[in-house]
Design a protein around this motif. Structure first.
Motif, PDB file in Angstrom:
ATOM      1  N   VAL A 104       4.940   0.896   3.580  1.00 48.07           N
ATOM      2  CA  VAL A 104       4.460   1.974   2.729  1.00 48.07           C
ATOM      3  C   VAL A 104       3.619   2.909   3.589  1.00 48.07           C
ATOM      4  O   VAL A 104       3.222   2.566   4.703  1.00 48.07           O
ATOM      5  CB  VAL A 104       3.647   1.450   1.521  1.00 48.07           C
ATOM      6  CG1 VAL A 104       4.536   0.691   0.560  1.00 48.07           C
ATOM      7  CG2 VAL A 104       2.492   0.601   1.981  1.00 48.07           C
ATOM      8  N   GLU A 105       3.347   4.087   3.076  1.00 47.18           N
ATOM      9  CA  GLU A 105       2.664   5.107   3.867  1.00 47.18           C
ATOM     10  C   GLU A 105       1.268   4.673   4.298  1.00 47.18           C
ATOM     11  O   GLU A 105       0.781   5.095   5.343  1.00 47.18           O
ATOM     12  CB  GLU A 105       2.594   6.408   3.077  1.00 47.18           C
ATOM     13  CG  GLU A 105       2.239   7.583   3.932  1.00 47.18           C
ATOM     14  CD  GLU A 105       2.678   8.893   3.323  1.00 47.18           C
ATOM     15  OE1 GLU A 105       2.418   9.913   3.968  1.00 47.18           O
ATOM     16  OE2 GLU A 105       3.250   8.909   2.243  1.00 47.18           O
ATOM     17  N   SER A 106       0.619   3.804   3.554  1.00 46.82           N
ATOM     18  CA  SER A 106      -0.725   3.356   3.919  1.00 46.82           C
ATOM     19  C   SER A 106      -0.696   2.436   5.151  1.00 46.82           C
ATOM     20  O   SER A 106      -1.740   2.196   5.757  1.00 46.82           O
ATOM     21  CB  SER A 106      -1.391   2.649   2.740  1.00 46.82           C
ATOM     22  OG  SER A 106      -0.654   1.506   2.371  1.00 46.82           O
ATOM     23  N   ASP A 107       0.471   1.927   5.548  1.00 41.83           N
ATOM     24  CA  ASP A 107       0.594   1.105   6.754  1.00 41.83           C
ATOM     25  C   ASP A 107       0.656   1.943   8.029  1.00 41.83           C
ATOM     26  O   ASP A 107       0.573   1.403   9.123  1.00 41.83           O
ATOM     27  CB  ASP A 107       1.857   0.242   6.693  1.00 41.83           C
ATOM     28  CG  ASP A 107       1.783  -0.824   5.619  1.00 41.83           C
ATOM     29  OD1 ASP A 107       0.659  -1.226   5.258  1.00 41.83           O
ATOM     30  OD2 ASP A 107       2.855  -1.248   5.140  1.00 41.83           O
ATOM     31  N   ILE A 108       0.821   3.257   7.904  1.00 45.24           N
ATOM     32  CA  ILE A 108       1.003   4.133   9.056  1.00 45.24           C
ATOM     33  C   ILE A 108      -0.343   4.660   9.532  1.00 45.24           C
ATOM     34  O   ILE A 108      -1.151   5.135   8.732  1.00 45.24           O
ATOM     35  CB  ILE A 108       1.933   5.311   8.702  1.00 45.24           C
ATOM     36  CG1 ILE A 108       3.296   4.778   8.267  1.00 45.24           C
ATOM     37  CG2 ILE A 108       2.081   6.267   9.875  1.00 45.24           C
ATOM     38  CD1 ILE A 108       4.215   5.829   7.698  1.00 45.24           C
ATOM     39  N   ASP A 109      -0.593   4.570  10.823  1.00 47.45           N
ATOM     40  CA  ASP A 109      -1.800   5.128  11.439  1.00 47.45           C
ATOM     41  C   ASP A 109      -1.516   6.590  11.765  1.00 47.45           C
ATOM     42  O   ASP A 109      -0.924   6.905  12.788  1.00 47.45           O
ATOM     43  CB  ASP A 109      -2.155   4.342  12.697  1.00 47.45           C
ATOM     44  CG  ASP A 109      -3.512   4.712  13.257  1.00 47.45           C
ATOM     45  OD1 ASP A 109      -4.109   5.707  12.794  1.00 47.45           O
ATOM     46  OD2 ASP A 109      -3.979   3.992  14.165  1.00 47.45           O
ATOM     47  N   SER A 110      -1.921   7.490  10.864  1.00 48.46           N
ATOM     48  CA  SER A 110      -1.540   8.897  10.996  1.00 48.46           C
ATOM     49  C   SER A 110      -2.152   9.563  12.221  1.00 48.46           C
ATOM     50  O   SER A 110      -1.536  10.437  12.826  1.00 48.46           O
ATOM     51  CB  SER A 110      -1.893   9.659   9.726  1.00 48.46           C
ATOM     52  OG  SER A 110      -3.281   9.551   9.469  1.00 48.46           O
TER      53      SER A 110
END
Length: 95
Positions: free
Chosen positions: A58-64
């Protein structure tokens, strides 16, 4: 449903967590876009270069912040365009 931030083929960096260490390779490639999760977060199918299977994140797993800095490095060191992985002239058919 919110718009996807990352597209197929983008390289992303995952956050360090229980299954991923901060020193290990956390860079993977987006291979598919999935419908939004129950909480409305974007979902992606990703693949690490050293693995032969795909993961759902999910997007919260990505280190932007790391993803943005690695994207700048990738654009600066763009490789020569490669050909298709399947070449019809290399296929041999037994008789």
């Amino acid at each position: 449903m919110s718009a996807n931030v990352y597209a197929i083929g983008d390289n992303i960096v995952l956050k360090a967590g229980l299954t991923r260490t901060a020193t290990g390779d956390r860079t993977c490639r987006v291979v598919g876009l999935l419908p939004a999760a129950d909480r409305g977060e974007n979902q992606y199918r990703v693949r690490f270069g050293s693995e032969n299977f795909e993961r759902r994140i999910v997007e919260s797993d990505i280190d932007s912040s790391e993803t943005a800095s690695s994207a700048n490095k990738d654009e600066a060191s763009a490789a020569a365009p490669s050909g298709p992985w399947l070449k019809p002239s290399s296929i041999r058919i037994g008789k």
